[in-house]
Design a protein around this motif. Structure first.
Motif, PDB file in Angstrom:
ATOM      1  N   LYS B 170       0.786  -1.251   0.231  1.00  0.00           N
ATOM      2  CA  LYS B 170       0.082  -0.134   0.029  1.00  0.00           C
ATOM      3  C   LYS B 170       0.883   1.264  -0.072  1.00  0.00           C
ATOM      4  CE  LYS B 170      -3.792  -2.071   2.468  1.00  0.00           C
ATOM      5  NZ  LYS B 170      -4.211  -2.176   4.007  1.00  0.00           N
ATOM      6  N   LEU B 171       1.997   1.134   0.618  1.00  0.00           N
ATOM      7  CA  LEU B 171       2.786   2.284   0.807  1.00  0.00           C
ATOM      8  C   LEU B 171       3.823   2.617  -0.225  1.00  0.00           C
ATOM      9  CD1 LEU B 171       5.786   1.879   2.098  1.00  0.00           C
ATOM     10  CD2 LEU B 171       4.287   1.169   4.038  1.00  0.00           C
ATOM     11  N   ALA B 172       4.149   1.456  -0.844  1.00  0.00           N
ATOM     12  CA  ALA B 172       5.361   1.549  -1.898  1.00  0.00           C
ATOM     13  C   ALA B 172       5.134   2.722  -2.907  1.00  0.00           C
ATOM     14  CB  ALA B 172       5.404   0.235  -2.329  1.00  0.00           C
ATOM     15  N   PRO B 173       4.022   2.666  -3.590  1.00  0.00           N
ATOM     16  CA  PRO B 173       3.887   3.711  -4.606  1.00  0.00           C
ATOM     17  C   PRO B 173       4.159   5.095  -4.029  1.00  0.00           C
ATOM     18  CG  PRO B 173       2.146   2.238  -4.717  1.00  0.00           C
ATOM     19  CD  PRO B 173       2.806   2.090  -3.505  1.00  0.00           C
ATOM     20  N   GLN B 174       3.644   5.529  -2.969  1.00  0.00           N
ATOM     21  CA  GLN B 174       3.872   6.880  -2.576  1.00  0.00           C
ATOM     22  C   GLN B 174       5.405   6.924  -2.017  1.00  0.00           C
ATOM     23  OE1 GLN B 174       1.734   9.511  -2.795  1.00  0.00           O
ATOM     24  NE2 GLN B 174       3.795  10.520  -2.380  1.00  0.00           N
ATOM     25  N   LEU B 175       5.796   6.071  -1.404  1.00  0.00           N
ATOM     26  CA  LEU B 175       7.326   6.023  -0.940  1.00  0.00           C
ATOM     27  C   LEU B 175       8.354   6.224  -2.201  1.00  0.00           C
ATOM     28  CD1 LEU B 175       8.914   5.547   1.551  1.00  0.00           C
ATOM     29  CD2 LEU B 175       9.265   3.358   0.847  1.00  0.00           C
ATOM     30  N   VAL B 176       8.094   5.605  -3.101  1.00  0.00           N
ATOM     31  CA  VAL B 176       8.927   5.883  -4.177  1.00  0.00           C
ATOM     32  C   VAL B 176       8.783   7.173  -5.032  1.00  0.00           C
ATOM     33  CG1 VAL B 176       9.460   4.751  -6.535  1.00  0.00           C
ATOM     34  CG2 VAL B 176       9.069   3.199  -4.653  1.00  0.00           C
ATOM     35  N   LEU B 177       7.710   7.583  -4.883  1.00  0.00           N
ATOM     36  CA  LEU B 177       7.214   8.940  -5.574  1.00  0.00           C
ATOM     37  C   LEU B 177       7.926  10.058  -4.805  1.00  0.00           C
ATOM     38  CD1 LEU B 177       3.599   9.136  -6.596  1.00  0.00           C
ATOM     39  CD2 LEU B 177       5.688   9.213  -8.250  1.00  0.00           C
ATOM     40  N   ASP B 178       8.334   9.714  -3.367  1.00  0.00           N
ATOM     41  CA  ASP B 178       9.116  10.862  -2.415  1.00  0.00           C
ATOM     42  C   ASP B 178      10.246  10.745  -2.483  1.00  0.00           C
ATOM     43  OD1 ASP B 178       6.550  11.805  -1.741  1.00  0.00           O
ATOM     44  OD2 ASP B 178       6.285  10.499   0.183  1.00  0.00           O
TER      45      ASP B 178
END
Lengths: 137, 179
Positions: B170-178
Motif C-alpha cells: 500500500k505504501l510503496a507507490p507513494q514512498l517511491v514517488l517521495d
C-alpha cells in the motif's frame, strides 16, 4: 550464458546480504515498537530497497555524465532529493557535516575534492558563478 | 486552484507529491523522533547526534520531546543512579543510528554493480551521502509500514502485530514517488 549465470548469482548474493541487513534493522525496530514482521515482509522490503538502490545508481551515473564527469560527487547526490523538500534539507545538513569533517582533516582548507573551484577561487578573488553556488550548498 | 495548477507546473508537481505524504509523515515521524533522540544521545556519538537532531527538527518539530528526554536523563543520572542503566536497557536500538542500516561496503558494491559504465567512480563524501539517503529510505519504509499496520488493524484487519507484505504494497507507490 556462463557470464549471465554468474551475473545472476552475484545479484542473488548481493540481495541476500541486503536481506540480512534489512532483516536485522526491521527486527530491531519492531522489537522496540512491540511489533513483528513476517519474513515475506522483509523479503519484499529487500526487493524494494534493492530496486531503489539500483535506480539511484543509474540516476547518479547519468547525473554525473550530464555534468561531463566520470566521478560522482556530492552535487549529483544532492539531486536525489530534488523532489522532496524535507529530504533535501536532511541531505544538505549531512553534506555540511561531511564537508566540515573533511575540512578539519585537511587543515581547515575546504575539501579538495568536492570544491576545487572554491578553493582556487578564494585565492584569486571571487569566482562569479561557482562561488555563489558552492557557498550556499 | 485549477488555473494555478495549469500555470505553475513546477509548483504543482512539487505540491501533490510532497504534501499528501505529510499526514502520513507526521505520525510516522513522531515515534521516529522519540526513538531517534535517545538513540543519538546515549552512545555519545557526536557525529550521529549532530546529524540526527537537525533531521528531527525538520521532519517532526518534536523539540519538546527531545528536551524532555534530555531533562529526564539528566535528572536520572544525577539523582537516581539505579534508573539510568534501566533506561539504557529500555532503548537497545541505540546503535542503530550510529551504525548504518545498509553496511557501507555492501552499499558501495551494490552501486558499482548497477552502474552501466564500469569506469564510473564515486567520491567518498558522495558515498556517505548516498548512505544517508538509503538509510532514510529504509527507515521511512519501515515507519510507514508501521502506520499502515495500525490503520488496517483499526479497520478490523488482522491484529496480530505482524507487518504484512500488503502493508508494504500500500505504501510503496507513494514512498517511491517521495524518493
Amino acid at each position: 550464458m556462463a557470464s549471465n549465470n554468474a551475473a545472476v548469482e552475484r545479484e542473488e548474493r548481493l540481495k541476500s546480504a541486503l536481506w540480512y541487513s534489512i532483516g536485522q534493522f526491521v527486527d530491531e525496530k519492531s522489537l522496540d515498537s512491540d511489533l513483528n514482521a513476517t519474513p515475506q515482509f522483509i523479503g519484499a522490503l529487500t526487493e524494494l530497497v534493492y530496486t531503489q538502490i539500483a535506480n539511484t545508481a543509474r540516476d547518479l551515473e547519468v547525473f554525473s555524465k550530464h555534468a561531463g564527469r566520470k566521478t560522482i560527487n556530492t552535487d549529483d547526490v544532492m539531486l536525489l532529493g530534488r523532489r522532496n523538500e524535507g529530504l533535501d534539507r536532511i541531505l544538505e545538513k549531512e553534506l555540511e557535516e561531511i564537508r566540515s569533517a573533511e575540512g578539519r582533516r585537511a587543515d581547515g582548507q575546504p575539501v579538495a575534492r568536492a570544491q576545487p573551484a572554491v578553493a582556487a577561487g578564494k585565492k584569486r578573488g571571487r569566482p562569479v558563478g561557482n562561488g555563489k553556488a558552492k557557498a550556499k550548498a | 486552484m485549477p488555473p494555478k495548477n495549469a500555470t505553475a507546473n513546477a509548483a504543482r508537481r512539487k505540491g501533490p507529491q510532497f504534501n499528501p505524504p505529510r499526514p502520513v509523515n507526521a505520525p510516522s515521524q513522531g515515534p521516529a523522533a522519540t526513538k531517534r533522540a535517545p538513540a543519538a544521545k546515549k552512545p555519545n556519538a557526536p557525529a550521529a547526534k549532530a546529524g540526527l537532531q537537525p533531521a528531527i527538527e525538520i521532519l517532526a518539530s518534536s523539540d519538546e520531546e527531545e528536551e524532555e528526554d534530555d531533562f529526564g536523563q539528566d535528572v536520572d543520572s544525577d539523582d537516581l543512579m539505579d534508573e539510568a542503566p534501566a533506561r539504557n536497557d529500555a532503548a537497545p536500538a541505540t546503535p542503530e543510528l550510529a551504525e548504518p542500516v545498509v553496511p557501507r561496503p555492501l552499499l558501495a558494491r551494490l552501486l558499482l554493480e548497477n552502474f552501466d559504465d564500469p569506469d564510473m567512480q564515486i567520491q567518498t563524501g558522495a558515498m556517505k551521502l548516498v548512505g544517508k539517503y538509503v538509510d532514510i529510505f529504509v527507515t521511512e519504509a519501515f515507519l510507514r509500514s508501521k502506520d499502515e499496520r495500525k490503520a488496517s488493524a483499526k479497520e478490523g484487519g488482522i491484529v496480530d502485530g505482524f507487518l504484512q507484505v500488503e502493508d508494504l504494497e500500500k505504501l510503496a507507490p507513494q514512498l517511491v514517488l517521495d524518493f
